[in-house]
Write an enzyme that holds these catalytic residues in place. Structure first.
Site, short mmCIF file in Angstrom:
data_model
loop_
_atom_site.label_atom_id
_atom_site.label_comp_id
_atom_site.label_asym_id
_atom_site.label_seq_id
_atom_site.Cartn_x
_atom_site.Cartn_y
_atom_site.Cartn_z
CG ASN A 44 -0.07 4.56 61.79
OD1 ASN A 44 -0.96 4.98 61.07
ND2 ASN A 44 1.08 4.12 61.30
CD GLU A 46 5.08 6.03 61.40
OE1 GLU A 46 5.81 6.75 60.66
OE2 GLU A 46 4.82 4.83 61.16
CB CYS A 82 -0.20 0.79 67.06
SG CYS A 82 1.34 -0.09 66.84
CD GLU A 91 -3.76 -1.83 65.97
OE1 GLU A 91 -3.08 -0.80 65.82
OE2 GLU A 91 -3.49 -2.92 65.43
CB CYS A 98 2.34 -4.70 67.78
SG CYS A 98 1.95 -3.38 68.96
CB CYS A 107 -1.91 -2.98 69.86
SG CYS A 107 -1.22 -1.42 69.28
N1 THU Z 1 1.05 -0.14 63.18
C1 THU Z 1 -0.22 0.08 63.63
O1 THU Z 1 -0.65 1.24 63.79
N2 THU Z 1 -1.00 -1.00 63.91
C2 THU Z 1 -0.63 -2.29 63.69
O2 THU Z 1 -1.43 -3.20 63.95
C3 THU Z 1 0.70 -2.61 63.16
C4 THU Z 1 1.61 -1.46 63.00
C5 THU Z 1 1.88 1.02 62.83
C6 THU Z 1 3.04 1.31 63.72
C7 THU Z 1 3.93 2.14 62.80
O3 THU Z 1 3.49 3.49 62.80
C8 THU Z 1 3.65 1.55 61.44
O4 THU Z 1 2.42 0.84 61.54
C9 THU Z 1 4.73 0.62 60.91
O5 THU Z 1 5.00 -0.36 61.83
#
Ligand code: THU
Length: 133
Positions: free
Chosen positions: A44, A46, A55, A57, A89, A92
Protein backbone atom coordinates in the site's frame (compact mmCIF):
# COMPACT_ATOMS: atom_id res chain seq x y z
CA UNK A 1 -1.90 -23.78 -13.94
CA UNK A 2 -2.59 -23.48 -10.24
CA UNK A 3 -0.63 -21.36 -7.86
CA UNK A 4 1.00 -22.35 -4.59
CA UNK A 5 -0.72 -20.67 -1.69
CA UNK A 6 2.20 -20.63 0.69
CA UNK A 7 4.76 -19.26 -1.75
CA UNK A 8 2.34 -16.57 -2.94
CA UNK A 9 1.65 -15.62 0.68
CA UNK A 10 5.38 -15.48 1.40
CA UNK A 11 5.73 -13.03 -1.52
CA UNK A 12 2.89 -10.89 -0.13
CA UNK A 13 4.44 -10.92 3.33
CA UNK A 14 7.77 -9.70 2.07
CA UNK A 15 6.09 -7.07 -0.17
CA UNK A 16 4.42 -5.63 2.96
CA UNK A 17 7.87 -4.60 4.16
CA UNK A 18 7.93 -2.00 1.36
CA UNK A 19 4.61 -0.46 2.37
CA UNK A 20 4.50 3.31 2.53
CA UNK A 21 2.02 3.61 5.37
CA UNK A 22 3.17 6.48 7.60
CA UNK A 23 -0.41 7.53 8.43
CA UNK A 24 -2.20 4.29 9.25
CA UNK A 25 0.93 2.25 10.07
CA UNK A 26 -1.11 -0.61 8.59
CA UNK A 27 1.36 -2.30 6.26
CA UNK A 28 -0.17 -4.50 3.60
CA UNK A 29 1.45 -6.61 0.89
CA UNK A 30 -0.23 -8.21 -2.11
CA UNK A 31 1.03 -10.83 -4.55
CA UNK A 32 -0.69 -11.68 -7.82
CA UNK A 33 0.01 -15.15 -9.21
CA UNK A 34 -0.40 -15.80 -12.92
CA UNK A 35 -0.99 -18.95 -14.95
CA UNK A 36 2.49 -18.68 -16.50
CA UNK A 37 4.05 -18.88 -13.03
CA UNK A 38 4.92 -15.20 -12.78
CA UNK A 39 4.20 -13.20 -9.65
CA UNK A 40 3.67 -9.43 -9.29
CA UNK A 41 3.92 -7.93 -5.82
CA UNK A 42 3.09 -4.54 -4.34
CA UNK A 43 2.35 -2.76 -1.08
CA UNK A 44 0.00 0.00 0.00
CA UNK A 45 1.04 3.57 -0.81
CA UNK A 46 -0.54 6.24 1.38
CA UNK A 47 -0.89 9.97 0.89
CA UNK A 48 -1.02 12.98 3.22
CA UNK A 49 -4.46 13.52 1.71
CA UNK A 50 -5.62 10.25 3.25
CA UNK A 51 -8.36 9.48 0.77
CA UNK A 52 -5.84 9.31 -2.05
CA UNK A 53 -4.09 6.31 -0.49
CA UNK A 54 -3.76 3.22 -2.65
CA UNK A 55 -4.25 -0.31 -1.35
CA UNK A 56 -1.64 -2.98 -2.00
CA UNK A 57 -4.01 -4.91 -4.29
CA UNK A 58 -4.72 -1.88 -6.49
CA UNK A 59 -1.02 -1.03 -6.79
CA UNK A 60 -0.33 -4.67 -7.71
CA UNK A 61 -2.95 -4.67 -10.47
CA UNK A 62 -1.60 -1.38 -11.84
CA UNK A 63 1.95 -2.77 -11.82
CA UNK A 64 0.86 -5.97 -13.54
CA UNK A 65 -1.15 -4.24 -16.24
CA UNK A 66 1.56 -1.66 -16.84
CA UNK A 67 3.93 -4.61 -17.36
CA UNK A 68 1.61 -5.97 -20.01
CA UNK A 69 -0.48 -8.54 -18.12
CA UNK A 70 -3.87 -9.00 -19.73
CA UNK A 71 -5.44 -11.92 -17.89
CA UNK A 72 -4.06 -15.17 -16.53
CA UNK A 73 -4.65 -14.13 -12.94
CA UNK A 74 -5.09 -17.31 -10.91
CA UNK A 75 -4.40 -16.30 -7.31
CA UNK A 76 -4.07 -13.27 -5.06
CA UNK A 77 -2.40 -13.31 -1.64
CA UNK A 78 -2.78 -10.45 0.83
CA UNK A 79 -0.83 -10.08 4.04
CA UNK A 80 -1.57 -7.54 6.76
CA UNK A 81 -0.48 -6.82 10.31
CA UNK A 82 -0.52 -9.89 12.54
CA UNK A 83 -3.23 -8.89 14.93
CA UNK A 84 -5.75 -7.79 12.34
CA UNK A 85 -8.09 -9.51 10.00
CA UNK A 86 -7.90 -8.32 6.43
CA UNK A 87 -10.06 -8.57 3.35
CA UNK A 88 -9.87 -6.55 0.13
CA UNK A 89 -11.91 -3.35 0.07
CA UNK A 90 -14.72 -2.86 -2.44
CA UNK A 91 -12.61 -0.74 -4.75
CA UNK A 92 -9.87 -3.36 -4.90
CA UNK A 93 -12.41 -6.08 -5.67
CA UNK A 94 -13.55 -4.10 -8.69
CA UNK A 95 -9.95 -3.33 -9.73
CA UNK A 96 -9.05 -7.04 -9.52
CA UNK A 97 -12.11 -7.90 -11.59
CA UNK A 98 -10.95 -5.66 -14.44
CA UNK A 99 -7.84 -7.82 -14.88
CA UNK A 100 -9.57 -11.15 -14.18
CA UNK A 101 -12.40 -10.42 -16.60
CA UNK A 102 -9.98 -10.02 -19.51
CA UNK A 103 -9.85 -13.81 -19.78
CA UNK A 104 -12.83 -14.71 -17.65
CA UNK A 105 -10.78 -16.04 -14.76
CA UNK A 106 -12.08 -16.26 -11.20
CA UNK A 107 -8.92 -16.09 -9.07
CA UNK A 108 -8.67 -17.48 -5.57
CA UNK A 109 -8.03 -14.81 -2.94
CA UNK A 110 -6.10 -15.64 0.22
CA UNK A 111 -5.82 -13.20 3.11
CA UNK A 112 -3.49 -13.72 6.00
CA UNK A 113 -3.98 -12.22 9.40
CA UNK A 114 -3.48 -13.13 13.02
CA UNK A 115 -6.24 -15.73 12.89
CA UNK A 116 -4.78 -17.64 9.94
CA UNK A 117 -5.44 -17.66 6.20
CA UNK A 118 -8.92 -17.11 4.80
CA UNK A 119 -9.86 -18.09 1.26
CA UNK A 120 -12.49 -16.90 -1.19
CA UNK A 121 -12.96 -16.70 -4.95
CA UNK A 122 -13.17 -13.22 -6.46
CA UNK A 123 -16.75 -13.95 -7.55
CA UNK A 124 -17.65 -14.68 -3.90
CA UNK A 125 -16.21 -11.34 -2.83
CA UNK A 126 -17.79 -9.46 -5.73
CA UNK A 127 -20.91 -11.20 -6.99
CA UNK A 128 -22.46 -9.72 -10.14
CA UNK A 129 -19.40 -7.54 -10.66
CA UNK A 130 -19.52 -4.88 -13.36
CA UNK A 131 -17.32 -5.72 -16.35
CA UNK A 132 -18.50 -3.17 -18.88
CA UNK A 133 -19.68 -5.89 -21.23
N1 THU B 1 -5.25 -1.62 2.79
C1 THU B 1 -4.71 -2.38 1.79
O1 THU B 1 -3.65 -2.03 1.23
N2 THU B 1 -5.35 -3.52 1.44
C2 THU B 1 -6.45 -4.01 2.06
O2 THU B 1 -6.95 -5.08 1.68
C3 THU B 1 -7.08 -3.28 3.17
C4 THU B 1 -6.48 -1.95 3.47
C5 THU B 1 -4.53 -0.40 3.21
C6 THU B 1 -5.16 0.90 2.87
C7 THU B 1 -4.51 1.83 3.89
O3 THU B 1 -3.23 2.23 3.42
C8 THU B 1 -4.31 0.93 5.09
O4 THU B 1 -4.39 -0.41 4.61
C9 THU B 1 -5.30 1.13 6.21
O5 THU B 1 -6.58 1.03 5.74
Amino acid sequence: MSVDRDSLMAAARSAAESAYAPYSKFRVGAALGFADGSVVTAANVENASYGLSLCAETVAVAKAMAAGKRGGLVGVAISGPDADRISPCGRCRQVLLELAALDGSDPVIWAEAGSGIREWSLSQLLPDGFTGE
